[in-house]
Design a protein around this motif. Structure first.
Motif, short mmCIF file in Angstrom:
data_model
loop_
_atom_site.label_atom_id
_atom_site.label_comp_id
_atom_site.label_asym_id
_atom_site.label_seq_id
_atom_site.Cartn_x
_atom_site.Cartn_y
_atom_site.Cartn_z
N LEU A 108 2.83 12.14 -8.11
CA LEU A 108 2.37 11.50 -6.89
C LEU A 108 1.39 10.40 -7.26
O LEU A 108 0.46 10.62 -8.05
CB LEU A 108 1.67 12.50 -5.98
CG LEU A 108 2.55 13.47 -5.20
CD1 LEU A 108 1.70 14.41 -4.38
CD2 LEU A 108 3.51 12.73 -4.30
N ILE A 109 1.60 9.22 -6.67
CA ILE A 109 0.72 8.09 -6.96
C ILE A 109 0.22 7.46 -5.66
O ILE A 109 0.79 7.68 -4.60
CB ILE A 109 1.42 7.01 -7.81
CG1 ILE A 109 2.61 6.41 -7.06
CG2 ILE A 109 1.82 7.55 -9.16
CD1 ILE A 109 3.13 5.13 -7.65
N THR A 110 -0.82 6.67 -5.80
CA THR A 110 -1.34 5.82 -4.73
C THR A 110 -1.49 4.43 -5.30
O THR A 110 -2.02 4.27 -6.40
CB THR A 110 -2.69 6.35 -4.23
OG1 THR A 110 -2.50 7.67 -3.71
CG2 THR A 110 -3.27 5.48 -3.15
N VAL A 111 -1.01 3.42 -4.56
CA VAL A 111 -1.10 2.04 -5.02
C VAL A 111 -1.75 1.21 -3.91
O VAL A 111 -1.29 1.23 -2.78
CB VAL A 111 0.28 1.45 -5.36
CG1 VAL A 111 0.17 -0.01 -5.74
CG2 VAL A 111 0.96 2.24 -6.45
N VAL A 118 0.86 -1.18 0.00
CA VAL A 118 0.00 0.00 0.00
C VAL A 118 0.90 1.23 0.00
O VAL A 118 1.73 1.40 0.89
CB VAL A 118 -0.93 0.02 1.23
CG1 VAL A 118 -1.74 1.30 1.27
CG2 VAL A 118 -1.83 -1.19 1.23
N LEU A 119 0.74 2.09 -1.01
CA LEU A 119 1.47 3.36 -1.10
C LEU A 119 0.47 4.48 -1.18
O LEU A 119 -0.50 4.40 -1.94
CB LEU A 119 2.36 3.40 -2.34
CG LEU A 119 3.50 2.40 -2.46
CD1 LEU A 119 4.13 2.50 -3.83
CD2 LEU A 119 4.54 2.67 -1.40
N GLU A 120 0.68 5.55 -0.42
CA GLU A 120 -0.19 6.71 -0.49
C GLU A 120 0.69 7.95 -0.64
O GLU A 120 1.64 8.14 0.11
CB GLU A 120 -1.05 6.84 0.76
CG GLU A 120 -2.08 5.75 0.88
CD GLU A 120 -3.00 5.95 2.05
OE1 GLU A 120 -3.03 7.06 2.62
OE2 GLU A 120 -3.70 4.99 2.41
N ASN A 121 0.34 8.80 -1.61
CA ASN A 121 1.08 10.03 -1.89
C ASN A 121 2.57 9.75 -2.08
O ASN A 121 3.42 10.43 -1.51
CB ASN A 121 0.86 11.07 -0.79
CG ASN A 121 -0.58 11.49 -0.72
OD1 ASN A 121 -1.29 11.54 -1.71
ND2 ASN A 121 -1.04 11.79 0.48
N PHE A 122 2.87 8.77 -2.89
CA PHE A 122 4.25 8.36 -3.14
C PHE A 122 4.79 9.10 -4.36
O PHE A 122 4.16 9.07 -5.43
CB PHE A 122 4.31 6.85 -3.37
CG PHE A 122 5.70 6.33 -3.55
CD1 PHE A 122 6.52 6.12 -2.46
CD2 PHE A 122 6.20 6.05 -4.81
CE1 PHE A 122 7.81 5.64 -2.62
CE2 PHE A 122 7.48 5.57 -4.98
CZ PHE A 122 8.29 5.38 -3.88
#
Length: 61
Positions: free
Chosen positions: A40-43, A24-28
């Motif tokens: 900036l991505i979210t996964v 889980v990635l937020e504001n990466f």
């Protein structure tokens, strides 16, 4: 366990990152070495989405 490369949302080339299906990635901040673009991505569950930042507003007096 499934592992996939994160692809650049602009040029669709591989980046330097791999994610697993439980990652889980937020504001990466994702950087693409090919097109030199950063976004900036979210996964979540191998689904990538681009984070839209609001534009800066001008100050009123």
């Amino acid at each position: 366990m499934k592992i996939e490369w994160i692809l650049c949302p602009f040029c669709s080339n591989k980046t330097r990152l791999k994610v697993r299906d439980d990652t889980v990635l937020e504001n990466f901040p994702l950087y693409c070495p090919k097109c030199k673009h950063e976004t900036l991505i979210t996964v979540k569950q191998l689904k990538l989405s681009i984070v839209q930042e609001p534009d800066a507003k001008t100050q009123s007096r």
